[in-house]
Design a protein around this motif. Structure first.
Motif, PDB file in Angstrom:
ATOM      1  N   GLU A   1       0.757  -1.296   0.017  1.00  0.00           N
ATOM      2  CA  GLU A   1       0.099   0.028   0.067  1.00  0.00           C
ATOM      3  C   GLU A   1       1.011   1.184   0.182  1.00  0.00           C
ATOM      4  O   GLU A   1       0.591   2.178  -0.854  1.00  0.00           O
ATOM      5  N   VAL A   2       1.704   1.133   0.705  1.00  0.00           N
ATOM      6  CA  VAL A   2       2.897   2.251   0.702  1.00  0.00           C
ATOM      7  C   VAL A   2       3.337   2.652  -0.595  1.00  0.00           C
ATOM      8  O   VAL A   2       3.715   3.544  -1.214  1.00  0.00           O
TER       9      VAL A   2
ATOM     10  N   ASP B   1      10.153   2.173  -2.250  1.00  0.00           N
ATOM     11  CA  ASP B   1      10.494   0.941  -1.551  1.00  0.00           C
ATOM     12  C   ASP B   1       9.598   0.278  -0.492  1.00  0.00           C
ATOM     13  O   ASP B   1       9.904  -0.616   0.302  1.00  0.00           O
ATOM     14  N   GLY B   2       8.187   1.105  -0.318  1.00  0.00           N
ATOM     15  CA  GLY B   2       7.197   0.411   0.470  1.00  0.00           C
ATOM     16  C   GLY B   2       7.369   0.937   2.094  1.00  0.00           C
ATOM     17  O   GLY B   2       6.945   0.207   2.957  1.00  0.00           O
ATOM     18  N   ILE B   3       8.326   1.877   2.214  1.00  0.00           N
ATOM     19  CA  ILE B   3       8.784   2.255   3.643  1.00  0.00           C
ATOM     20  C   ILE B   3       8.305   3.635   3.698  1.00  0.00           C
ATOM     21  O   ILE B   3       8.820   4.625   3.154  1.00  0.00           O
ATOM     22  N   PHE B   4       7.363   4.036   4.690  1.00  0.00           N
ATOM     23  CA  PHE B   4       6.892   5.331   4.824  1.00  0.00           C
ATOM     24  C   PHE B   4       7.503   5.905   6.056  1.00  0.00           C
ATOM     25  O   PHE B   4       7.290   6.134   7.317  1.00  0.00           O
TER      26      PHE B   4
ATOM     27  N   GLY C   1      -6.741   9.020  -5.971  1.00  0.00           N
ATOM     28  CA  GLY C   1      -7.166   8.046  -6.949  1.00  0.00           C
ATOM     29  C   GLY C   1      -6.933   6.694  -6.745  1.00  0.00           C
ATOM     30  O   GLY C   1      -6.682   5.694  -7.562  1.00  0.00           O
ATOM     31  N   LEU C   2      -6.546   6.285  -5.314  1.00  0.00           N
ATOM     32  CA  LEU C   2      -6.060   4.908  -5.001  1.00  0.00           C
ATOM     33  C   LEU C   2      -7.150   4.241  -4.112  1.00  0.00           C
ATOM     34  O   LEU C   2      -6.892   3.197  -3.741  1.00  0.00           O
ATOM     35  N   SER C   3      -8.359   4.502  -4.098  1.00  0.00           N
ATOM     36  CA  SER C   3      -9.487   3.868  -3.302  1.00  0.00           C
ATOM     37  C   SER C   3     -10.340   3.459  -4.096  1.00  0.00           C
ATOM     38  O   SER C   3     -10.928   3.789  -5.182  1.00  0.00           O
TER      39      SER C   3
END
Length: 236
Positions: free
Chosen positions: A52-53, A71-74, A106-108
């Protein structure tokens, strides 16, 4: 230990045992139960990790807010990018990606399609919001036409390849920065968004539109006109 405490502890033990037994029957571990319950309420924020990140980072990168690696790290850079985006679209700049921020990105939500392109329900809502702000007072056909221009830009190589990218492209739509953006979205605009996504294009493939009575922009006036609908001229 009192009789009451002993009974209470025994009751809690039975409850936990029953939950575990049900989970075993469903093939779930205690960790999976916890994960599934928490995921319903999860927000992406500083310290979060995962796919998701990555989606958030990629979208922010596409929109020009994020310069780091996907990288998926918030981390701090992602948080700063989220805050900048939130400020720019009028949301509370808390750096937390909840449902409202996902909607604006625009991601949900679910999806619709147009010409082989899939759009989420949040895309449809965002398109309706722009139509409502940009084409307030225009005919229904004129509202669909504004939505069609946005979708034509998404498909055009010279513009961002997402509805949110087109809408938030710097200087593209002045309504994003004025009071119209915060007005309630009309029901006709929502329907117009769906009709545009379903393929209705009254503009003949236009990627620009303008009100000839309100602009002297030589670039716009030099473009070949494909349609005139209400107060708007549509052109390529």
């Amino acid at each position: 230990m009192t009789v009451y405490k002993a009974f209470k502890n025994f009751y809690v033990f039975l409850l936990v045992f029953a939950i575990a037994l049900g989970a075993g029957a469903a093939g779930l571990t205690a960790y999976e139960i916890s994960y599934k319950e928490e995921s319903v309420y999860a927000l992406s924020k500083y310290g979060s990790t995962g796919n998701e990140v990555k989606r958030i980072q990629q979208k922010l990168k596409d929109l020009g807010y994020y310069k780091g690696s996907v990288d998926g790290i918030f981390g701090q850079n992602t948080q700063s990018a989220v805050k900048s985006f939130q400020r720019n679209v009028g949301l509370t700049a808390d750096g937390i990606v909840g449902q409202a921020t996902l909607l604006y990105l625009g991601l949900s939500g679910g999806s619709s399609s147009s010409g082989g392109t899939s759009y989420s329900s949040s895309d449809v809502e965002l398109l309706g919001k722009v139509i409502s702000a940009e084409a307030r007072g225009e005919s229904y056909e004129g509202q669909v036409a504004v939505g069609a221009v946005i979708l034509n830009r998404v498909a055009h190589s010279s513009f961002p390849d997402s509805i949110s990218g087109v809408v938030y492209q710097s200087g593209a739509f002045s309504c994003v920065y004025d009071s119209n953006w915060y007005q309630p979205v009309s029901e006709t605009s929502k329907r117009a968004a769906k009709d545009a996504i379903n393929g209705w294009d009254p503009t003949g493939g236009a990627i620009y539109y303008f009100n000839a009575n309100k602009t002297n922009d030589s670039f716009m006036h030099s473009r070949p006109v494909t349609a005139v609908i209400g107060s708007h001229r549509f052109c390529k």
